[in-house]
Design a protein around this motif. Structure first.
Motif, PDB file in Angstrom:
ATOM      1  N   PHE A  17      24.390  44.558  45.204  1.00  0.00           N
ATOM      2  CA  PHE A  17      24.593  44.988  43.709  1.00  0.00           C
ATOM      3  C   PHE A  17      26.574  44.393  43.175  1.00  0.00           C
ATOM      4  O   PHE A  17      26.853  45.065  42.639  1.00  0.00           O
ATOM      5  N   THR A  18      26.849  43.446  43.959  1.00  0.00           N
ATOM      6  CA  THR A  18      28.365  43.366  43.782  1.00  0.00           C
ATOM      7  C   THR A  18      28.440  42.655  42.273  1.00  0.00           C
ATOM      8  O   THR A  18      29.620  42.687  42.321  1.00  0.00           O
ATOM      9  N   MET A  19      27.807  41.843  41.739  1.00  0.00           N
ATOM     10  CA  MET A  19      27.628  41.203  40.372  1.00  0.00           C
ATOM     11  C   MET A  19      27.767  42.743  39.358  1.00  0.00           C
ATOM     12  O   MET A  19      29.464  42.879  38.539  1.00  0.00           O
ATOM     13  N   MET A  20      27.473  43.714  40.055  1.00  0.00           N
ATOM     14  CA  MET A  20      27.166  44.620  39.098  1.00  0.00           C
ATOM     15  C   MET A  20      28.608  45.413  38.682  1.00  0.00           C
ATOM     16  O   MET A  20      28.957  45.752  37.705  1.00  0.00           O
ATOM     17  N   TYR A  21      28.668  45.760  40.297  1.00  0.00           N
ATOM     18  CA  TYR A  21      30.126  46.817  40.475  1.00  0.00           C
ATOM     19  C   TYR A  21      32.043  45.578  39.586  1.00  0.00           C
ATOM     20  O   TYR A  21      31.904  46.598  39.240  1.00  0.00           O
ATOM     21  N   ALA A  22      31.262  44.522  40.233  1.00  0.00           N
ATOM     22  CA  ALA A  22      32.556  43.381  40.067  1.00  0.00           C
ATOM     23  C   ALA A  22      32.447  43.478  38.209  1.00  0.00           C
ATOM     24  O   ALA A  22      33.610  43.628  37.502  1.00  0.00           O
ATOM     25  N   ALA A  23      31.673  44.301  37.338  1.00  0.00           N
ATOM     26  CA  ALA A  23      31.371  43.980  35.951  1.00  0.00           C
ATOM     27  C   ALA A  23      31.824  45.024  34.928  1.00  0.00           C
ATOM     28  O   ALA A  23      32.847  45.736  34.977  1.00  0.00           O
ATOM     29  N   HIS A  24      31.840  46.341  36.226  1.00  0.00           N
ATOM     30  CA  HIS A  24      32.902  47.365  35.720  1.00  0.00           C
ATOM     31  C   HIS A  24      33.607  47.869  36.198  1.00  0.00           C
ATOM     32  O   HIS A  24      34.027  48.018  35.188  1.00  0.00           O
ATOM     33  N   ASP A  25      34.063  47.114  36.715  1.00  0.00           N
ATOM     34  CA  ASP A  25      35.687  47.638  37.382  1.00  0.00           C
ATOM     35  C   ASP A  25      36.079  46.711  36.546  1.00  0.00           C
ATOM     36  O   ASP A  25      37.750  47.033  36.133  1.00  0.00           O
ATOM     37  N   ALA A  26      35.837  45.339  36.195  1.00  0.00           N
ATOM     38  CA  ALA A  26      36.161  44.921  34.699  1.00  0.00           C
ATOM     39  C   ALA A  26      36.227  45.270  33.607  1.00  0.00           C
ATOM     40  O   ALA A  26      37.083  45.577  32.232  1.00  0.00           O
ATOM     41  N   PHE A  27      34.942  46.687  33.227  1.00  0.00           N
ATOM     42  CA  PHE A  27      34.884  47.286  31.861  1.00  0.00           C
ATOM     43  C   PHE A  27      36.282  47.760  32.126  1.00  0.00           C
ATOM     44  O   PHE A  27      37.296  47.980  31.141  1.00  0.00           O
ATOM     45  N   ALA A  28      36.204  48.121  33.443  1.00  0.00           N
ATOM     46  CA  ALA A  28      37.765  49.520  32.892  1.00  0.00           C
ATOM     47  C   ALA A  28      39.126  48.869  33.768  1.00  0.00           C
ATOM     48  O   ALA A  28      39.961  49.487  32.685  1.00  0.00           O
ATOM     49  N   ARG A  29      38.917  47.573  33.689  1.00  0.00           N
ATOM     50  CA  ARG A  29      40.802  47.035  34.155  1.00  0.00           C
ATOM     51  C   ARG A  29      40.873  46.539  32.551  1.00  0.00           C
ATOM     52  O   ARG A  29      41.677  46.856  32.384  1.00  0.00           O
ATOM     53  N   HIS A  30      39.696  45.681  31.758  1.00  0.00           N
ATOM     54  CA  HIS A  30      40.286  45.316  30.483  1.00  0.00           C
ATOM     55  C   HIS A  30      40.760  46.482  29.021  1.00  0.00           C
ATOM     56  O   HIS A  30      41.180  46.246  28.582  1.00  0.00           O
ATOM     57  N   LEU A  31      39.692  47.785  29.616  1.00  0.00           N
ATOM     58  CA  LEU A  31      40.156  48.882  28.581  1.00  0.00           C
ATOM     59  C   LEU A  31      41.637  49.585  29.491  1.00  0.00           C
ATOM     60  O   LEU A  31      42.561  49.334  28.184  1.00  0.00           O
ATOM     61  N   ASP A  32      42.344  49.605  30.198  1.00  0.00           N
ATOM     62  CA  ASP A  32      43.457  50.063  30.531  1.00  0.00           C
ATOM     63  C   ASP A  32      44.086  48.787  29.785  1.00  0.00           C
ATOM     64  O   ASP A  32      45.510  49.045  29.439  1.00  0.00           O
ATOM     65  N   ARG A  33      44.331  47.342  30.209  1.00  0.00           N
ATOM     66  CA  ARG A  33      44.777  46.479  29.849  1.00  0.00           C
ATOM     67  C   ARG A  33      45.007  46.216  28.192  1.00  0.00           C
ATOM     68  O   ARG A  33      45.881  46.116  27.937  1.00  0.00           O
ATOM     69  N   ILE A  34      43.975  46.644  27.620  1.00  0.00           N
ATOM     70  CA  ILE A  34      43.521  46.613  26.114  1.00  0.00           C
ATOM     71  C   ILE A  34      44.866  47.673  25.962  1.00  0.00           C
ATOM     72  O   ILE A  34      45.612  48.235  24.828  1.00  0.00           O
ATOM     73  N   ALA A  35      44.711  48.607  26.217  1.00  0.00           N
ATOM     74  CA  ALA A  35      45.495  50.379  25.743  1.00  0.00           C
ATOM     75  C   ALA A  35      47.286  50.378  25.299  1.00  0.00           C
ATOM     76  O   ALA A  35      47.449  50.527  25.615  1.00  0.00           O
ATOM     77  N   GLU A  36      47.663  49.682  27.377  1.00  0.00           N
ATOM     78  CA  GLU A  36      48.753  49.382  27.244  1.00  0.00           C
ATOM     79  C   GLU A  36      49.619  48.088  26.481  1.00  0.00           C
ATOM     80  O   GLU A  36      50.470  48.944  26.339  1.00  0.00           O
ATOM     81  N   THR A  37      48.306  47.051  26.268  1.00  0.00           N
ATOM     82  CA  THR A  37      49.230  46.337  25.169  1.00  0.00           C
ATOM     83  C   THR A  37      49.120  47.133  24.123  1.00  0.00           C
ATOM     84  O   THR A  37      50.536  47.112  23.214  1.00  0.00           O
ATOM     85  N   LEU A  38      48.164  47.643  23.359  1.00  0.00           N
ATOM     86  CA  LEU A  38      48.522  48.335  22.473  1.00  0.00           C
ATOM     87  C   LEU A  38      50.052  49.423  22.036  1.00  0.00           C
ATOM     88  O   LEU A  38      50.869  49.298  21.222  1.00  0.00           O
TER      89      LEU A  38
END
Length: 211
Positions: A17-38
């Motif tokens: 499930f490497t790809m699934m875990y990587a996608a889930h981590d990316a969703f969390a990471r990018h949301l944090d980055r968007i909030a911090e940028t705003l």
């Protein structure tokens, strides 16, 4: 960090499930980055809006693929009421996330950085809980009932619906900010042509657009 989020369960089965875990981590990471940028900019910059649009598109692709090609196949393979309840929960949680996306879309379009950042953080918490529920309750069922062959069919569905153009955006996005170890493991499961295109073209193109 999300309070009281259960740990990710280790699944000692045959499916990678490497790809699934990587996608889930990316969703969390990018949301944090968007909030911090705003928060930092105090406004909805074109860059923040573009990153949000890309995030929302990737989440839509991810959940649509699950709803079309993963959960139906799994539902057809199981009969236990408790296990079917897990799939019912997955579908309900997807539906519950949709209004969050719509509200953030409206706030981004209105240029309301404070409200958009609040919405992004609310989405981040709801999505994190859904993803961990999926990892710990639904993926073990995928491993047990669909196995490596069923998981491969799911991957084929995504590749066939998104094509090379989808992969050209998805791969650099999912690896943007990932650790070197995650990148190595994820790239190892890809066909050699995809690895080559990522390293020579896709990553450079993505960075030129998103920094």
């Amino acid at each position: 960090m999300i309070d009281n989020l259960p740990a990710r369960r280790t699944i000692a089965g045959e499916v990678d499930f490497t790809m699934m875990y990587a996608a889930h981590d990316a969703f969390a990471r990018h949301l944090d980055r968007i909030a911090e940028t705003l928060d930092r900019d105090g406004r909805v910059s074109p860059g923040a809006a573009e990153r949000w649009t890309l995030f929302a598109k990737q989440l839509h692709i991810h959940h649509t693929a699950e709803d079309e090609a993963l959960w139906p196949a799994l539902r057809a393979a199981i009969a236990s009421p408790d296990e079917l309840a897990v799939l019912d929960a997955m579908e309900a949680e997807h539906a519950q996330l949709d209004p969050h996306i719509e509200r953030i879309d409206a706030r981004i379009e209105a240029g309301s950085a404070v409200d958009a950042a609040t919405g992004v953080r609310e989405l981040a918490e709801g999505l994190a809980r859904h993803m961990r529920h999926e990892e710990n309750a639904a993926l073990p069922l995928v491993d047990a009932y669909l196995g490596r062959a069923g998981w491969a069919r799911f991957g084929h569905h995504i590749r066939s619906t998104q094509g090379i153009s989808g992969a050209a955006v998805y791969l650099p996005w999912v690896l943007d900010g990932a650790s070197a170890d995650v990148a190595t493991r994820l790239l190892a499961v890809l066909p050699p042509p995809a690895r080559l295109l990522y390293r020579t073209t896709w990553r450079r193109r993505y960075r030129a657009q998103f920094g």
